[in-house]
Design an enzyme around this catalytic site. Structure first.
Site, PDB file in Angstrom:
ATOM      1  N   GLY A   1     -12.034   2.964   2.723  1.00 43.28           N
ATOM      2  CA  GLY A   1     -11.059   2.059   2.145  1.00 43.28           C
ATOM      3  C   GLY A   1      -9.983   2.781   1.335  1.00 43.28           C
ATOM      4  O   GLY A   1     -10.050   3.987   1.081  1.00 43.28           O
ATOM      5  N   HIS A   2      -8.985   2.005   0.894  1.00 40.04           N
ATOM      6  CA  HIS A   2      -7.860   2.608   0.170  1.00 40.04           C
ATOM      7  C   HIS A   2      -8.300   3.163  -1.192  1.00 40.04           C
ATOM      8  O   HIS A   2      -9.222   2.668  -1.828  1.00 40.04           O
ATOM      9  CB  HIS A   2      -6.712   1.610   0.009  1.00 40.04           C
ATOM     10  CG  HIS A   2      -7.068   0.346  -0.722  1.00 40.04           C
ATOM     11  ND1 HIS A   2      -6.341  -0.808  -0.606  1.00 40.04           N
ATOM     12  CD2 HIS A   2      -8.074   0.052  -1.579  1.00 40.04           C
ATOM     13  CE1 HIS A   2      -6.864  -1.753  -1.370  1.00 40.04           C
ATOM     14  NE2 HIS A   2      -7.922  -1.246  -1.972  1.00 40.04           N
ATOM     15  N   ASN A   3      -7.651   4.256  -1.570  1.00 41.71           N
ATOM     16  CA  ASN A   3      -7.866   4.933  -2.862  1.00 41.71           C
ATOM     17  C   ASN A   3      -9.212   5.649  -2.970  1.00 41.71           C
ATOM     18  O   ASN A   3      -9.562   6.137  -4.049  1.00 41.71           O
ATOM     19  CB  ASN A   3      -7.747   3.968  -4.052  1.00 41.71           C
ATOM     20  CG  ASN A   3      -6.422   3.228  -4.098  1.00 41.71           C
ATOM     21  OD1 ASN A   3      -5.432   3.693  -3.548  1.00 41.71           O
ATOM     22  ND2 ASN A   3      -6.414   2.074  -4.736  1.00 41.71           N
TER      23      ASN A   3
ATOM     24  N   GLN B   1       0.869  -1.185   0.000  1.00 38.00           N
ATOM     25  CA  GLN B   1       0.000   0.000   0.000  1.00 38.00           C
ATOM     26  C   GLN B   1       0.905   1.234   0.000  1.00 38.00           C
ATOM     27  O   GLN B   1       1.372   1.674   1.047  1.00 38.00           O
ATOM     28  CB  GLN B   1      -0.914  -0.022   1.214  1.00 38.00           C
ATOM     29  CG  GLN B   1      -1.719  -1.315   1.358  1.00 38.00           C
ATOM     30  CD  GLN B   1      -2.781  -1.474   0.287  1.00 38.00           C
ATOM     31  OE1 GLN B   1      -3.783  -0.769   0.277  1.00 38.00           O
ATOM     32  NE2 GLN B   1      -2.573  -2.421  -0.616  1.00 38.00           N
TER      33      GLN B   1
ATOM     34  N   SER C   1     -11.340   2.572  -3.824  1.00 37.40           N
ATOM     35  CA  SER C   1     -11.363   3.204  -5.150  1.00 37.40           C
ATOM     36  C   SER C   1     -12.726   3.783  -5.531  1.00 37.40           C
ATOM     37  O   SER C   1     -12.939   4.130  -6.691  1.00 37.40           O
ATOM     38  CB  SER C   1     -10.900   2.221  -6.229  1.00 37.40           C
ATOM     39  OG  SER C   1      -9.583   1.775  -5.959  1.00 37.40           O
TER      40      SER C   1
END
Length: 408
Positions: free
Chosen positions: A316-318, A275, A336
């Site tokens: 969450g990520h992005n 990450q 995302s």
């Protein structure tokens, strides 16, 4: 008939507590003396002389241990008094030119002649009719309902006016510059002399803490993290791989910048994906208590300027949030997904990954998003669908259920 509750605390007798009376009334009998255990080195003992079923009921009904109050001086420092003119100016409203000093704020039901109150929700108009407040912030449409002896402060945005006036009487406590002796600040960390660093907090090498910041007890500012000016980092919050703008407020227990939930599936199991992104919190963002924001994997996770995240939110990520988004408690946004400016998301809603929610859309509580949402749309349900369609289906189901019950 009476119940005697005796608390022993360093040989000093303390007052009985209603909740304890209720518990003991159900668990003890006449003529008994019991130890309730240890609390901070204190033996808590109750002696029961006699008790009846009536006194048990009285004990359990009880009375309020503490009277309700707004702005308890134990916790909030009040400023003032202020003139009516000052209050009206702060509210961005208009009021009659009357010599009146106001000392604080209170609800309509309890406000006194030296206090300011407000009415925003017309459901409480009856309380306005009976209020004793010295001044009331109201919409011009409700000014005629303000009773004699109370001054109307008229504004088209009563709730925003109330926020400004309440902040006038109860401003944010000033920062106390300095680093607590119990804090750990690594060599190579940069802390502005005007910042406040609380006890047992940790600021790692390469981190930067800007002017006017307050770092709460036991907070951790990871290596390389940048905290912009006038930020507030609550107790036990942790920040890593993050850059914060100005006036960001991270509430206690929040987790910012940890690794996202990213892995590849192989025939031998799971393989973690590095990450390598960051978390960017733009100016005036607020992150609620125990909320978690994962850092990006292939790009940054971004929370747009002015956005507000409630407690217990998972980002969450992005994920990319636009400006002034509102995310209510227990929402989960998968990796995302993009929320454009001014999106509002109700509590416990969930979103699949790689979606796009258009500007100004409203996502109802407990909705489940599995596809994109158009600009300005209002959706509800799981799977989420247009609000009107959702309620139409509910109405049809109710009708079918009723027909089945009646056999019609």
């Amino acid at each position: 008939m009476e119940v005697v509750v005796r608390w022993t605390l360093n040989s000093r007798r303390c007052a009985p507590v209603t909740a304890l009376n209720c518990l003991l009334a159900h668990r003890t009998s006449s003529g008994k003396s019991i130890d309730l255990g240890q609390q901070g080195g204190c033996t808590i003992r109750q002696s029961i002389q006699s008790i009846s079923s009536a006194s048990r009921a009285d004990a359990c009904r009880g009375t309020r241990m503490v009277e309700s109050t707004l702005g308890d001086p134990r916790f909030f420092r009040r400023s003032g008094p202020y003139s009516l003119a000052d209050v009206a100016s702060t509210a961005h409203g208009v009021a009659d030119e009357i010599e009146l000093l106001l000392e604080g704020v209170a609800p309509l039901q309890t406000a006194a002649s030296t206090q300011v109150s407000f009415l925003d929700n017309r459901r409480y108009a009856s309380a306005l009719d009976q209020t004793s407040a010295g001044a009331v912030i109201v919409h011009p449409d409700m000014a005629s309902r303000v009773p004699a002896g109370t001054v109307a402060v008229q504004t088209i945005e009563p709730y925003a006016a109330w926020a400004r006036v309440a902040a006038l009487f109860y401003p944010v406590p000033p920062v106390c510059p300095g680093i607590h002796p119990a804090a750990i600040v690594a060599e190579g960390a940069r802390v502005d002399p005007s910042a406040e660093v609380g006890p047992l907090s940790v600021i790692e090498a390469g981190a930067e803490v800007g002017s006017g910041c307050r770092i709460g007890p036991c907070a951790v500012i990871g290596g390389g993290v940048i905290v912009g000016r006038d930020c507030r980092i609550g107790a036990h919050a942790t920040l890593s791989h993050a850059i914060l703008g100005a006036r960001v407020y991270v509430y206690p227990g929040a987790r910012i910048g940890q690794e996202g939930f990213g892995f590849a599936s192989t025939k031998n199991g799971f393989l973690s994906v590095p990450q390598l992104g960051r978390v960017i919190l733009e100016d005036d963002v607020e992150v609620g208590a125990n909320t978690t924001i994962d850092r990006g994997s292939s790009q940054d996770t971004v929370i747009g300027a002015g956005s507000r995240l409630d407690n217990l939110v998972q980002i969450g990520h992005n994920v990319l949030l636009g400006r002034c988004c509102v995310i209510v408690a227990q929402v989960g946004i998968s990796g995302s997904t993009v929320l454009e400016d001014f999106v509002r998301v109700g509590g416990q809603a969930a979103m699949a990954g790689h979606l796009r929610v258009g500007q100004g859309a409203e996502i109802g509580a407990q909705s489940g998003l599995i596809s994109d949402v158009a600009r300005g749309a209002r959706v509800l349900g799981s799977p989420a669908q247009p609000k009107r369609e959702f309620f139409r289906q509910i109405a049809i189901l109710r009708k079918m259920s009723k027909e089945e019950e009646t056999g019609i």
